[in-house]
Design a protein around this motif. Structure first.
Motif, PDB file in Angstrom:
ATOM      1  N   MET A  67       0.821  -1.199   0.000  1.00  0.00           N
ATOM      2  CA  MET A  67       0.000   0.000   0.000  1.00  0.00           C
ATOM      3  C   MET A  67       0.868   1.268   0.000  1.00  0.00           C
ATOM      4  O   MET A  67       0.559   2.223  -0.690  1.00  0.00           O
ATOM      5  N   LYS A  68       1.951   1.258   0.823  1.00  0.00           N
ATOM      6  CA  LYS A  68       2.830   2.420   0.881  1.00  0.00           C
ATOM      7  C   LYS A  68       3.472   2.692  -0.475  1.00  0.00           C
ATOM      8  O   LYS A  68       3.669   3.844  -0.854  1.00  0.00           O
ATOM      9  N   ARG A  69       3.795   1.620  -1.202  1.00  0.00           N
ATOM     10  CA  ARG A  69       4.412   1.791  -2.528  1.00  0.00           C
ATOM     11  C   ARG A  69       3.433   2.438  -3.504  1.00  0.00           C
ATOM     12  O   ARG A  69       3.815   3.280  -4.304  1.00  0.00           O
ATOM     13  N   ILE A  70       2.179   2.059  -3.391  1.00  0.00           N
ATOM     14  CA  ILE A  70       1.164   2.642  -4.284  1.00  0.00           C
ATOM     15  C   ILE A  70       0.995   4.133  -3.978  1.00  0.00           C
ATOM     16  O   ILE A  70       0.942   4.955  -4.890  1.00  0.00           O
ATOM     17  N   ILE A  71       0.911   4.452  -2.697  1.00  0.00           N
ATOM     18  CA  ILE A  71       0.768   5.861  -2.309  1.00  0.00           C
ATOM     19  C   ILE A  71       1.987   6.665  -2.770  1.00  0.00           C
ATOM     20  O   ILE A  71       1.850   7.770  -3.297  1.00  0.00           O
ATOM     21  N   ALA A  72       3.180   6.103  -2.601  1.00  0.00           N
ATOM     22  CA  ALA A  72       4.402   6.790  -3.028  1.00  0.00           C
ATOM     23  C   ALA A  72       4.395   7.024  -4.541  1.00  0.00           C
ATOM     24  O   ALA A  72       4.766   8.096  -5.021  1.00  0.00           O
ATOM     25  N   ARG A  73       3.948   6.028  -5.296  1.00  0.00           N
ATOM     26  CA  ARG A  73       3.885   6.180  -6.753  1.00  0.00           C
ATOM     27  C   ARG A  73       2.869   7.230  -7.173  1.00  0.00           C
ATOM     28  O   ARG A  73       3.125   8.050  -8.050  1.00  0.00           O
ATOM     29  N   LEU A  74       1.720   7.209  -6.520  1.00  0.00           N
ATOM     30  CA  LEU A  74       0.693   8.210  -6.811  1.00  0.00           C
ATOM     31  C   LEU A  74       1.209   9.622  -6.494  1.00  0.00           C
ATOM     32  O   LEU A  74       0.955  10.570  -7.232  1.00  0.00           O
ATOM     33  N   TRP A  75       1.928   9.710  -5.387  1.00  0.00           N
ATOM     34  CA  TRP A  75       2.456  11.006  -4.981  1.00  0.00           C
ATOM     35  C   TRP A  75       3.362  11.585  -6.076  1.00  0.00           C
ATOM     36  O   TRP A  75       3.289  12.756  -6.407  1.00  0.00           O
ATOM     37  N   TRP A  76       4.215  10.755  -6.647  1.00  0.00           N
ATOM     38  CA  TRP A  76       5.119  11.248  -7.693  1.00  0.00           C
ATOM     39  C   TRP A  76       4.386  11.492  -9.004  1.00  0.00           C
ATOM     40  O   TRP A  76       4.809  12.341  -9.801  1.00  0.00           O
ATOM     41  N   MET A  77       3.279  10.811  -9.233  1.00  0.00           N
ATOM     42  CA  MET A  77       2.499  11.029 -10.460  1.00  0.00           C
ATOM     43  C   MET A  77       1.794  12.385 -10.428  1.00  0.00           C
ATOM     44  O   MET A  77       1.577  12.995 -11.467  1.00  0.00           O
ATOM     45  N   ILE A  78       1.463  12.841  -9.248  1.00  0.00           N
ATOM     46  CA  ILE A  78       0.750  14.124  -9.147  1.00  0.00           C
ATOM     47  C   ILE A  78       1.713  15.268  -8.822  1.00  0.00           C
ATOM     48  O   ILE A  78       1.308  16.307  -8.299  1.00  0.00           O
ATOM     49  N   ARG A  79       2.968  15.108  -9.169  1.00  0.00           N
ATOM     50  CA  ARG A  79       4.004  16.090  -8.846  1.00  0.00           C
ATOM     51  C   ARG A  79       3.589  17.535  -9.142  1.00  0.00           C
ATOM     52  O   ARG A  79       3.868  18.426  -8.332  1.00  0.00           O
ATOM     53  N   PRO A  80       2.935  17.849 -10.255  1.00  0.00           N
ATOM     54  CA  PRO A  80       2.580  19.247 -10.535  1.00  0.00           C
ATOM     55  C   PRO A  80       1.655  19.887  -9.495  1.00  0.00           C
ATOM     56  O   PRO A  80       1.626  21.106  -9.379  1.00  0.00           O
ATOM     57  N   VAL A  81       0.931  19.091  -8.730  1.00  0.00           N
ATOM     58  CA  VAL A  81       0.009  19.662  -7.752  1.00  0.00           C
ATOM     59  C   VAL A  81       0.415  19.371  -6.303  1.00  0.00           C
ATOM     60  O   VAL A  81      -0.316  19.698  -5.373  1.00  0.00           O
ATOM     61  N   GLN A  82       1.598  18.801  -6.111  1.00  0.00           N
ATOM     62  CA  GLN A  82       2.030  18.443  -4.757  1.00  0.00           C
ATOM     63  C   GLN A  82       2.029  19.640  -3.816  1.00  0.00           C
ATOM     64  O   GLN A  82       1.507  19.553  -2.704  1.00  0.00           O
ATOM     65  N   TRP A  83       2.635  20.754  -4.241  1.00  0.00           N
ATOM     66  CA  TRP A  83       2.727  21.906  -3.357  1.00  0.00           C
ATOM     67  C   TRP A  83       1.357  22.464  -3.017  1.00  0.00           C
ATOM     68  O   TRP A  83       1.124  22.911  -1.906  1.00  0.00           O
ATOM     69  N   ARG A  84       0.446  22.432  -3.956  1.00  0.00           N
ATOM     70  CA  ARG A  84      -0.914  22.902  -3.669  1.00  0.00           C
ATOM     71  C   ARG A  84      -1.588  22.021  -2.624  1.00  0.00           C
ATOM     72  O   ARG A  84      -2.253  22.521  -1.716  1.00  0.00           O
ATOM     73  N   LEU A  85      -1.414  20.733  -2.756  1.00  0.00           N
ATOM     74  CA  LEU A  85      -1.989  19.810  -1.768  1.00  0.00           C
ATOM     75  C   LEU A  85      -1.354  20.022  -0.387  1.00  0.00           C
ATOM     76  O   LEU A  85      -2.054  20.043   0.630  1.00  0.00           O
ATOM     77  N   LEU A  86      -0.047  20.172  -0.362  1.00  0.00           N
ATOM     78  CA  LEU A  86       0.625  20.415   0.912  1.00  0.00           C
ATOM     79  C   LEU A  86       0.151  21.731   1.523  1.00  0.00           C
ATOM     80  O   LEU A  86      -0.062  21.822   2.734  1.00  0.00           O
ATOM     81  N   TRP A  87      -0.004  22.755   0.701  1.00  0.00           N
ATOM     82  CA  TRP A  87      -0.471  24.066   1.173  1.00  0.00           C
ATOM     83  C   TRP A  87      -1.850  23.955   1.812  1.00  0.00           C
ATOM     84  O   TRP A  87      -2.119  24.539   2.849  1.00  0.00           O
ATOM     85  N   LEU A  88      -2.724  23.180   1.188  1.00  0.00           N
ATOM     86  CA  LEU A  88      -4.083  23.035   1.694  1.00  0.00           C
ATOM     87  C   LEU A  88      -4.171  22.173   2.949  1.00  0.00           C
ATOM     88  O   LEU A  88      -5.063  22.363   3.768  1.00  0.00           O
ATOM     89  N   THR A  89      -3.258  21.227   3.097  1.00  0.00           N
ATOM     90  CA  THR A  89      -3.365  20.274   4.195  1.00  0.00           C
ATOM     91  C   THR A  89      -2.464  20.589   5.386  1.00  0.00           C
ATOM     92  O   THR A  89      -2.533  19.900   6.399  1.00  0.00           O
ATOM     93  N   HIS A  90      -1.612  21.608   5.268  1.00  0.00           N
ATOM     94  CA  HIS A  90      -0.710  21.954   6.360  1.00  0.00           C
ATOM     95  C   HIS A  90      -0.945  23.393   6.812  1.00  0.00           C
ATOM     96  O   HIS A  90      -1.463  24.213   6.074  1.00  0.00           O
ATOM     97  N   ALA A  91      -0.515  23.666   8.011  1.00  0.00           N
ATOM     98  CA  ALA A  91      -0.678  25.006   8.570  1.00  0.00           C
ATOM     99  C   ALA A  91       0.129  26.037   7.781  1.00  0.00           C
ATOM    100  O   ALA A  91       1.213  25.750   7.299  1.00  0.00           O
ATOM    101  N   THR A  92      -0.420  27.217   7.654  1.00  0.00           N
ATOM    102  CA  THR A  92       0.257  28.352   7.045  1.00  0.00           C
ATOM    103  C   THR A  92       0.553  29.346   8.151  1.00  0.00           C
ATOM    104  O   THR A  92      -0.314  29.654   8.965  1.00  0.00           O
ATOM    105  N   PHE A  93       1.768  29.842   8.184  1.00  0.00           N
ATOM    106  CA  PHE A  93       2.198  30.708   9.272  1.00  0.00           C
ATOM    107  C   PHE A  93       2.564  32.101   8.786  1.00  0.00           C
ATOM    108  O   PHE A  93       3.101  32.267   7.703  1.00  0.00           O
ATOM    109  N   MET A  94       2.292  33.090   9.633  1.00  0.00           N
ATOM    110  CA  MET A  94       2.876  34.417   9.464  1.00  0.00           C
ATOM    111  C   MET A  94       4.214  34.356  10.186  1.00  0.00           C
ATOM    112  O   MET A  94       4.355  33.642  11.181  1.00  0.00           O
ATOM    113  N   VAL A  95       5.187  35.104   9.703  1.00  0.00           N
ATOM    114  CA  VAL A  95       6.500  35.093  10.324  1.00  0.00           C
ATOM    115  C   VAL A  95       6.808  36.480  10.871  1.00  0.00           C
ATOM    116  O   VAL A  95       6.947  37.438  10.110  1.00  0.00           O
ATOM    117  N   GLY A  96       6.875  36.566  12.191  1.00  0.00           N
ATOM    118  CA  GLY A  96       7.257  37.804  12.860  1.00  0.00           C
ATOM    119  C   GLY A  96       8.755  37.781  13.103  1.00  0.00           C
ATOM    120  O   GLY A  96       9.293  36.812  13.629  1.00  0.00           O
TER     121      GLY A  96
END
Length: 151
Positions: free
Chosen positions: A1-30
């Protein structure tokens, strides 16, 4: 299962950062600068927009998207005081209140004439670390004491 997820992750490379942006916290930096002159005095500002009774503190501001944090220190000090500084050693980096990351740098005073931005700053003065004002941000007081003790 982990291999399938890893392969899918690399297949969607053009949208990886967008997915990470949506699923992780965004911070202001003081970013804060501990600016010292050649006499060891610390530059403190009385901030107009800070809470009454805690208006004195170090030059601080928010990083602009894509800006190096060390450049934020130089920009904020220049905008708030007209003085030129150079960021040096990173003093701390930590998560702060809610979605804020706090960064502090040591900064060396290079020169310039003091000309405060009256919209943000009420007063700017050089203080001996042993004679800090009472109405000061406690976190900034602790940072100054800690760094002065390490010298």
């Amino acid at each position: 299962m982990k291999r399938i997820i890893a392969r899918l992750w690399w297949m969607i490379r053009p949208v990886q950062w967008r997915l990470l942006w949506l699923t992780h916290a965004t911070f202001m930096v003081g970013v804060t600068g501990l600016v010292r002159d050649d006499q060891g005095r610390v530059l403190l500002l009385r901030h107009r927009l800070w809470p009454e009774g805690r208006q004195w503190g170090l030059p601080s501001g928010y990083a602009i998207r894509g800006e190096e944090f060390s450049a934020t220190v130089a920009r904020e000090v220049r905008e708030e005081t007209g003085l030129e500084v150079e960021a040096g050693r990173l003093l701390y980096l930590r998560s702060g209140f809610r979605l804020r990351v706090e960064v502090a740098y040591e900064a060396r005073f290079l020169g310039g004439d003091l000309a405060i931005d009256p919209f943000e700053i009420l007063e700017a003065r050089w203080f001996s670390p042993a004679e800090l004002p009472d109405e000061m941000q406690e976190s900034h007081r602790l940072l100054i004491r800690e760094e002065t003790a390490n010298d």
